[in-house]
Scaffold this active site. Structure first.
Site, PDB file in Angstrom:
ATOM      1  N   SER A 195      61.431  38.630  47.961  1.00 17.49           N
ATOM      2  CA  SER A 195      60.609  38.616  46.747  1.00 17.49           C
ATOM      3  C   SER A 195      60.139  40.015  46.353  1.00 17.49           C
ATOM      4  O   SER A 195      59.846  40.264  45.176  1.00 17.49           O
ATOM      5  CB  SER A 195      59.394  37.697  46.941  1.00 17.49           C
ATOM      6  N   ASP A 204      46.593  38.378  47.592  1.00 18.87           N
ATOM      7  CA  ASP A 204      47.977  38.790  47.834  1.00 18.87           C
ATOM      8  C   ASP A 204      48.004  40.317  47.933  1.00 18.87           C
ATOM      9  O   ASP A 204      47.930  41.023  46.933  1.00 18.87           O
ATOM     10  CB  ASP A 204      48.873  38.312  46.682  1.00 18.87           C
ATOM     11  N   HIS A 256      52.712  41.725  47.531  1.00 12.04           N
ATOM     12  CA  HIS A 256      53.478  42.014  46.319  1.00 12.04           C
ATOM     13  C   HIS A 256      52.755  43.069  45.482  1.00 12.04           C
ATOM     14  O   HIS A 256      51.671  43.521  45.842  1.00 12.04           O
ATOM     15  CB  HIS A 256      53.704  40.724  45.540  1.00 12.04           C
TER      16      HIS A 256
END
Length: 457
Positions: free
Chosen positions: A194, A436, A439
């Site tokens: 990702s 998060d 990312h």
């Protein structure tokens, strides 16, 4: 030899047909030996090292029909998210043999030095709200909700305005038209997890603004997702392959599994897609950091798995990938890039005074300590990757994004992204509990990774 020759000579007058029969037998023997030798030629020449039976047709599309028909009939492992191991045992030391003709010289890896030999990966972040961001989040129709931090309520926008400034030189300024000309008639493919998908989305956002809506298209999310620009006959693609080799986590949507199972010597599922691209950008790292990895070797009919720690399992996968690069990549025809590990910022005590129990949540500026290195970037993994890449020389250009990204504790989405799972009231009351810090917001850090890619193209 002499007695045999004598016997043949004495019988020659009495049996005139015998020499012809003898010659026929010799010819048949030679033909048989040649056929046997052809059957023994491994698909990946290992410069004198015998190929183990568990190494399957990693590069099967490149072999001739003759070689294909004569390959060992070793059953391949077909992994999917329903694959389970009948039992698990300790790793027994089997390996994906590598080319031994190349010394493990760390300096031999092509690290992507520019025309002036300046190390563009060594520098600092400079606030620049004039030249950056390179695009607006809301103007990119392909933006991911996982990375659209402004859309999801991030109040500060300073994360968009930082420019990477190498010491002693400059990066080439981003030029979208020039980049499209480099891609004309070509396929560029990002292969990985990702984080690599985030870099792919960044590249699509950087490029799509100059393409009319009726001259561009995006395929649905799948194992391979493709953005096409009709006027340039070019595509910017993303291949979901978080562990590079075939695994039970290769479904681009349903891959959250309790066990990670890989086929260490096989990348056929992904290879059949990536080998056709002109420019390849690979990454892999974080998926190896989630506990022990199960290994299912080709030819294992009883589904018995071995178990190995993440770094050594990753090395097996990297060796399989490197085998393909070494045997199949001509750097004059195909460009291959490898992106080093993307750091995380899970523990604010690593950059703040003792007593801080937070993470990236609430961070609004980069770390200014030039030697900073957080625990999210594993040095043992970095050294292993360098060792593997050092054998490939100029076949691979390394984009060493780790150190420059280490400084950007402010660049993560934290709570400002879409979460597909339902958050509990307790989590919502403690934002850092679900932030998060892996990312990256877009526009942001991955845009600089792509600027580095543009610099070396």
């Amino acid at each position: 030899m002499t007695p045999t020759w004598r016997v043949n000579r004495l019988k020659r007058a009495h049996f005139p047909l015998l020499p012809f029969i003898f010659l026929a037998l010799i010819a048949a023997t030679i033909f048989y030996n040649e056929l046997t030798m052809n059957q023994q030629i491994p698909q990946f020449p290992d410069h004198g090292h015998r190929q183990h039976h568990h190494q399957v047709q990693l590069n099967h599309d490149h072999t001739s029909p003759r070689n294909k028909s004569s390959q060992p009939k070793t059953p391949s492992v077909e992994l999917d998210r329903f694959t389970t191991c009948s039992r698990t045992m300790k790793y027994r030391g089997r390996n994906v043999h590598r080319d031994q003709d190349h010394h493990d010289n760390m300096e031999s890896a092509h690290r992507g030095s520019g025309p002036d030999e300046c190390d563009v990966f060594y520098g600092r972040w400079v606030f620049d709200n004039v030249s950056y961001p390179l695009y607006n989040e809301s103007d990119c129709p392909y933006m991911s909700d996982q990375l659209a931090c402004r859309k999801h309520g991030r109040p500060d926008l300073n994360y968009q305005y930082w420019r990477w400034q190498p010491h002693g030189c400059n990066l080439r300024r981003w030029n979208v038209t020039e980049m499209w000309e480099k891609l004309r008639g070509k396929r560029i493919m990002f292969v990985g997890d990702s984080l690599n998908r985030g870099q792919w989305i960044s590249m699509v956002c950087l490029l799509s603004s100059v393409i009319p809506a009726d001259k561009r298209s995006m395929s649905p999310n799948a194992h391979l997702t493709v953005f096409r620009a009709e006027d340039y006959n070019a595509s910017v693609e993303f291949l979901w392959a978080p562990l590079l080799v075939d695994s039970n986590s290769d479904d681009p949507v349903n891959h959250r599994l309790s066990d990670r199972i890989i086929a260490p010597a096989s990348a056929i599922r992904h290879l059949s897609k990536w080998e056709k691209a002109d420019i390849l950008v690979f990454n892999t790292y974080l998926w190896w950091r989630q506990g022990l990895i199960k290994l299912l070797w080709n030819g294992e009919e009883n589904m018995v798995c071995e178990e190995l720690d993440g770094v050594r399992a990753m090395e097996l996968a990297m060796n399989t990938w490197a085998k393909w690069v070494q045997s199949s990549v001509d750097p004059l025809k195909k460009r291959v890039f490898f992106v080093t590990m993307s750091p995380t910022h899970q523990w604010s005590r690593e950059w703040e005074p003792a007593g801080s129990d937070g993470n990236c949540y609430g961070e609004q500026s980069p770390i200014d300590l030039e030697t900073y290195w957080g625990s999210g970037s594993d040095l043992a993994t970095m050294q292993m990757v360098r060792k593997v890449l050092s054998r490939l020389g100029a076949k691979v250009t390394v984009l060493n994004i780790t150190q420059l990204s280490e400084y950007r504790k402010d660049g993560h989405p934290s709570i400002y992204r879409k979460f597909w799972e339902t958050l509990s009231p307790e989590q919502l009351s403690k934002p850092d509990s679900y932030s998060d810090c892996i990312h990256w917001c877009l526009p942001g850090v991955p845009d600089v990774w792509n600027q580095l890619l543009f610099h070396f193209l």
